[in-house]
Design a protein around this motif. Structure first.
Motif, PDB file in Angstrom:
ATOM      1  N   ASN A  60       0.857  -1.189   0.000  1.00  0.00           N
ATOM      2  CA  ASN A  60       0.000   0.000   0.000  1.00  0.00           C
ATOM      3  C   ASN A  60       0.892   1.237   0.000  1.00  0.00           C
ATOM      4  OD1 ASN A  60      -2.303  -1.647   0.318  1.00  0.00           O
ATOM      5  ND2 ASN A  60      -2.151  -1.542   2.543  1.00  0.00           N
ATOM      6  N   SER A  69       3.695   7.425   2.424  1.00  0.00           N
ATOM      7  CA  SER A  69       3.876   6.308   3.354  1.00  0.00           C
ATOM      8  C   SER A  69       3.809   4.999   2.578  1.00  0.00           C
ATOM      9  CB  SER A  69       2.780   6.299   4.425  1.00  0.00           C
ATOM     10  OG  SER A  69       2.831   7.462   5.203  1.00  0.00           O
ATOM     11  N   LEU A  73       3.240   0.953   3.270  1.00  0.00           N
ATOM     12  CA  LEU A  73       2.862  -0.076   4.243  1.00  0.00           C
ATOM     13  C   LEU A  73       2.569  -1.370   3.500  1.00  0.00           C
ATOM     14  CD1 LEU A  73       0.287   1.519   6.747  1.00  0.00           C
ATOM     15  CD2 LEU A  73       2.655   0.873   7.203  1.00  0.00           C
ATOM     16  N   PRO A  74       3.261  -2.425   3.835  1.00  0.00           N
ATOM     17  CA  PRO A  74       2.854  -3.716   3.275  1.00  0.00           C
ATOM     18  C   PRO A  74       1.430  -4.021   3.715  1.00  0.00           C
ATOM     19  CG  PRO A  74       5.003  -3.881   4.354  1.00  0.00           C
ATOM     20  CD  PRO A  74       4.427  -2.549   4.718  1.00  0.00           C
ATOM     21  N   ALA A  75       0.673  -4.675   2.864  1.00  0.00           N
ATOM     22  CA  ALA A  75      -0.681  -5.076   3.221  1.00  0.00           C
ATOM     23  C   ALA A  75      -0.629  -6.019   4.418  1.00  0.00           C
ATOM     24  CB  ALA A  75      -1.340  -5.776   2.040  1.00  0.00           C
TER      25      ALA A  75
END
Lengths: 91, 149
Positions: A58, A83, A85-87
């Motif tokens: 993400n 930002s 962010l891995p899911a």
């Protein structure tokens, strides 16, 4: 032009352990290419061979998921924050 | 019960444990998910996150809520301690999909099983590079299992 990027733990091996890095780019695509020049290995963790964002990564520009913006072509302005962010997913 | 190599413990207070089970039951038979944040291994905040997939066999945290939860942790200077989700029809052990999609090596993965409705089970695991190790869940006052391994 400076874009602040927040890097998740799992990708900090590519940033020398840094939690926040900065890069430049008029679009998310350009920013990712710029980050890759500075932190080798970050790009393949974010973008696939087809040039699209990985399914389970993400990316957010100013707290909005870029899938709801322009995807990898989302335009950026000086002072924007990105930002990564891995899911969080599973079965 | 499927077992994995043990690698220490994970402490939960009774209220958080109860909240996890209640959350899991709240959307049965669909899987629920969320995060636990805290400091020095002690849980200080429970952050439920919507399962965008709303499936009985799969979960994927809503991306906007996920970022909101991470920002909240940052603002409160809390660390991500655990990622939890429910298994509504199978045991509290990571599925192949759980292992494949474990992108947070710093977190303990908690699984709340409602396979046996009257006997919910909560187990914890580290999942790093495809390797699963159990972090034995200890609930406050649970003296029988309080010995660190």
């Amino acid at each position: 032009m400076a874009i602040e990027v927040r890097v998740p733990t799992v990708l900090r091996t590519h940033t020398g352990g840094e939690k926040r890095i900065t890069g430049d780019g008029a679009t998310l695509q350009e920013l990712i290419d710029d980050l890759e020049r500075r932190n080798s290995g970050l790009k393949p963790a974010i973008v696939g061979g087809d040039g699209q964002l990985h399914r389970f990564i993400n990316l957010y520009v100013n707290d909005e998921d870029v899938r709801f913006l322009g995807g990898i072509a989302t335009p950026l302005e000086d002072g924007d924050s990105v930002s990564i962010l891995p899911a969080v997913a599973g079965g | 019960m499927t077992r994995a190599q043990g690698n220490g413990r994970f402490d939960l207070d009774q209220a958080t444990y109860d909240a996890l089970v209640a959350h899991a039951r709240s959307d049965f038979p669909y899987e629920v998910c969320g995060l636990l944040a805290g400091k020095d291994g002690r849980v200080a905040r429970h952050l439920p996150v919507s399962n965008a997939a709303r499936s009985m066999t799969y979960y994927e945290m809503d991306s906007r809520e996920l970022l909101k939860a991470f920002n909240e942790m940052d603002d409160a200077d809390l660390d991500l301690l655990a990622i939890y989700h429910s298994h509504t029809h199978t045991e509290a052990f990571p599925s192949p999909t759980d292992v494949e999609l474990a992108f947070y090596p710093e977190a303990v993965y908690l699984i709340v099983s409602l396979q046996y409705a009257d006997e919910p089970a909560v187990r914890g695991f580290e999942i790093v590079d495809g390797h699963v190790a159990e972090r034995a869940v200890h609930v406050d006052g649970d003296g029988a299992t309080a010995a660190a391994r």
